[in-house]
Design an enzyme around this catalytic site. Structure first.
Site, short mmCIF file in Angstrom:
data_model
loop_
_atom_site.label_atom_id
_atom_site.label_comp_id
_atom_site.label_asym_id
_atom_site.label_seq_id
_atom_site.Cartn_x
_atom_site.Cartn_y
_atom_site.Cartn_z
N GLY A 92 0.85 -1.20 0.00
CA GLY A 92 0.00 0.00 0.00
C GLY A 92 0.88 1.24 0.00
O GLY A 92 1.84 1.32 0.75
N ASP A 141 0.59 2.18 8.79
CA ASP A 141 0.16 1.39 9.95
C ASP A 141 1.15 1.45 11.12
O ASP A 141 0.78 1.13 12.25
CB ASP A 141 -0.04 -0.09 9.57
CG ASP A 141 -1.03 -0.26 8.43
OD1 ASP A 141 -1.85 0.65 8.21
OD2 ASP A 141 -0.98 -1.31 7.76
N ARG A 201 -25.37 13.99 17.85
CA ARG A 201 -25.20 12.63 17.33
C ARG A 201 -23.91 12.02 17.82
O ARG A 201 -22.95 12.73 18.09
CB ARG A 201 -24.99 12.68 15.81
CG ARG A 201 -26.14 12.92 14.98
CD ARG A 201 -25.64 13.06 13.53
NE ARG A 201 -26.77 13.25 12.67
CZ ARG A 201 -26.76 14.00 11.58
NH1 ARG A 201 -25.65 14.63 11.21
NH2 ARG A 201 -27.83 14.11 10.85
N MET A 210 -7.78 3.27 9.34
CA MET A 210 -7.01 2.10 8.88
C MET A 210 -6.01 1.65 9.94
O MET A 210 -6.00 2.16 11.06
CB MET A 210 -6.28 2.45 7.59
CG MET A 210 -7.16 2.40 6.36
SD MET A 210 -6.17 2.68 4.87
CE MET A 210 -7.32 2.15 3.60
N GLU A 225 -9.94 -0.30 11.98
CA GLU A 225 -10.63 -1.24 11.08
C GLU A 225 -10.49 -2.69 11.55
O GLU A 225 -11.35 -3.53 11.25
CB GLU A 225 -10.11 -1.11 9.65
CG GLU A 225 -8.62 -1.41 9.52
CD GLU A 225 -8.06 -1.26 8.13
OE1 GLU A 225 -8.82 -0.97 7.18
OE2 GLU A 225 -6.83 -1.43 7.96
N ARG A 246 -23.84 7.88 13.42
CA ARG A 246 -23.42 7.76 12.01
C ARG A 246 -21.96 7.37 11.95
O ARG A 246 -21.20 7.58 12.90
CB ARG A 246 -23.57 9.11 11.30
CG ARG A 246 -24.97 9.65 11.24
CD ARG A 246 -25.74 9.05 10.08
NE ARG A 246 -26.99 9.79 9.92
CZ ARG A 246 -27.13 10.82 9.09
NH1 ARG A 246 -26.12 11.25 8.36
NH2 ARG A 246 -28.29 11.43 9.00
N HIS A 249 -8.84 5.47 2.18
CA HIS A 249 -7.57 5.81 1.50
C HIS A 249 -7.20 7.29 1.59
O HIS A 249 -6.09 7.65 1.21
CB HIS A 249 -7.62 5.34 0.05
CG HIS A 249 -7.62 3.84 -0.06
ND1 HIS A 249 -8.78 3.11 -0.04
CD2 HIS A 249 -6.61 2.96 -0.12
CE1 HIS A 249 -8.48 1.82 -0.10
NE2 HIS A 249 -7.17 1.69 -0.15
N ILE A 250 -8.12 8.12 2.07
CA ILE A 250 -7.76 9.53 2.30
C ILE A 250 -6.53 9.58 3.20
O ILE A 250 -5.66 10.44 3.06
CB ILE A 250 -8.94 10.28 2.96
CG1 ILE A 250 -10.04 10.48 1.91
CG2 ILE A 250 -8.51 11.62 3.56
CD1 ILE A 250 -11.32 11.05 2.48
O1 F6P Z 1 -1.13 -1.35 5.07
C1 F6P Z 1 -1.66 -0.11 4.72
C2 F6P Z 1 -3.14 -0.20 4.55
O2 F6P Z 1 -3.64 1.07 4.20
C3 F6P Z 1 -3.91 -0.79 5.75
O3 F6P Z 1 -4.08 0.16 6.78
C4 F6P Z 1 -5.18 -1.23 5.09
O4 F6P Z 1 -5.83 -2.27 5.81
C5 F6P Z 1 -4.71 -1.73 3.77
O5 F6P Z 1 -3.46 -1.09 3.50
C6 F6P Z 1 -5.64 -1.45 2.63
O6 F6P Z 1 -5.09 -1.99 1.48
P1 F6P Z 1 -5.65 -1.74 0.01
O7 F6P Z 1 -5.32 -0.32 -0.36
O8 F6P Z 1 -4.91 -2.71 -0.83
O9 F6P Z 1 -7.12 -1.98 0.08
#
Ligand code: F6P
Length: 342
Positions: free
Chosen positions: A10, A127, A162, A169, A221, A265, A271-272
């Site tokens: 990633g 991470d 709320r 992530m 997550e 909510r 991915h931001i």
């Molecule tokens: O390892 C970085 C990471 O962004 C994690 O935090 C996340 O679970 C994973 O990659 C998401 O991977 P991808 O972009 O392949 O969905």
């Protein structure tokens, strides 16, 4: 020497800063030549490369992503993968590789080193879960992005009374959740390192409403409820055997709404957290790691990963860095718990 550079796994902000530092010092100080391999291990596997000289790295320091591209290709899952890599390196006259990646990419680098490939690793991942280094670049940027989102969510949560659940992530490590939650003043932070009791979380949320403040719940997550199954977006595995995480935030918001009677909510930052320009901390860390990586290559110090320990950049065996994931110690989590529900 002719040195190949690749970025795998990633992406994260700071990859280009490493590439720039490696090439700038490698050419100017040592007189080496470079070739950029495209899309992680797919590049050397399929012989996909591009020129990489000083002109190619000008202006890329603040740019997120990677000019080399990335992928989660695992050559050990591909027939004759290692032989193909060795043949392509020989064909392109490449003497050594700098692999910039996280646990998967550097896990491959560790095994290739054991099989005779000249490789040096550079740790990256939002991470922050790699062993032997205090920080990986990309993490600070991700934390700042998540913190800013939490700051913004506080004001709208207050207006509408709320609960807002923010899913961040981090895969199986709770570093992003812990740091962003602490920095953003979250009401509760939930990590993969400790299963949570949803009734207790609902109690914290109710208490916060009693204080006339709307709660922000930060959930990693990979966090899981007590005795529960991890909530997954789907069951597909990538070539390194990882499932795609995500969905716990939505599940939790539904539970909290039902248990507290207050609207809840979810915001999934996704991915931001990996996009855009690196923070100053990540630019400096990435640059220093790049400079030390090219020094290690110049010294022929193969099988090493460059790492941040305290404020120094040191070299550690790749095998040590990839042996086990660096997760959040429970004493660190206890520091955050002081603020839950209050
Ligand atoms: O390892 C970085 C990471 O962004 C994690 O935090 C996340 O679970 C994973 O990659 C998401 O991977 P991808 O972009 O392949 O969905």
């Amino acid at each position: 020497m002719r040195i190949g550079v690749l970025t795998g796994g990633g992406d994260c902000p700071g990859l280009n800063a490493v590439i720039r530092a490696v090439v700038r010092k490698g050419v100017a100080t040592y007189g080496h030549e470079f070739v950029g391999f495209r899309d992680g291990w797919k590049g050397p596997l399929e012989g996909l490369s591009r020129p990489l000289d000083i002109a190619d790295v000008r202006g890329i320091l603040p740019r997120g992503g990677t000019i080399l591209g990335s992928s989660r290709t695992n050559p050990f899952k591909i027939e004759n993968g290692v032989e193909r890599i060795k043949d392509n390196l020989a064909e392109q006259g490449v003497d050594a590789l700098i692999a910039i990646g996280g646990e998967d990419t550097l896990g491959v680098a560790t095994k290739l080193y054991e099989l005779g490939v000249h490789v040096v690793g550079v740790p990256k991942t939002i991470d922050n879960d790699l062993g032997a280094t205090d920080y990986t670049f990309g993490f600070d940027t991700a934390v700042n992005i998540a913190m800013e989102a939490i700051d913004r969510l506080h004001t709208t949560a207050e207006s509408h009374h709320r609960t807002l659940v923010v899913e961040v992530m981090g895969r199986h490590a709770g570093w992003i959740a812990l740091h962003a939650g602490l920095a953003g003043g979250a009401n509760v932070i939930l990590l993969p390192e400790r299963q949570f009791d949803v009734d207790q979380v609902a109690g914290y949320v109710e208490k916060r409403f009693q204080h006339q403040y709307a709660p922000i719940v930060v959930v990693a997550e990979g966090a899981q409820p007590l005795d529960g199954q991890m909530v997954l977006a789907n069951q597909e595995l990538d070539s390194f055997g990882h499932v795609r995480l995500g969905g716990i935030g939505q599940w939790l918001a539904e539970q909290l709404e039902a248990k507290t009677g207050k609207e809840a909510r979810t915001v999934v930052l996704g991915h931001i957290q990996r996009g855009g320009t690196p923070t100053a901390f990540d630019r400096v860390l990435a640059t220093r790691l790049g400079l030390q990586a090219i020094d290690a290559v110049n010294d022929g110090d193969w099988g090493k990963m460059v790492a941040m320990q305290s404020t120094d950049i040191v070299r550690v065996p790749l095998a040590e860095a990839t042996r086990e994931l660096k997760t959040v110690p429970l004493e660190r989590y206890a520091e955050a718990e002081v603020f839950f529900g209050s």
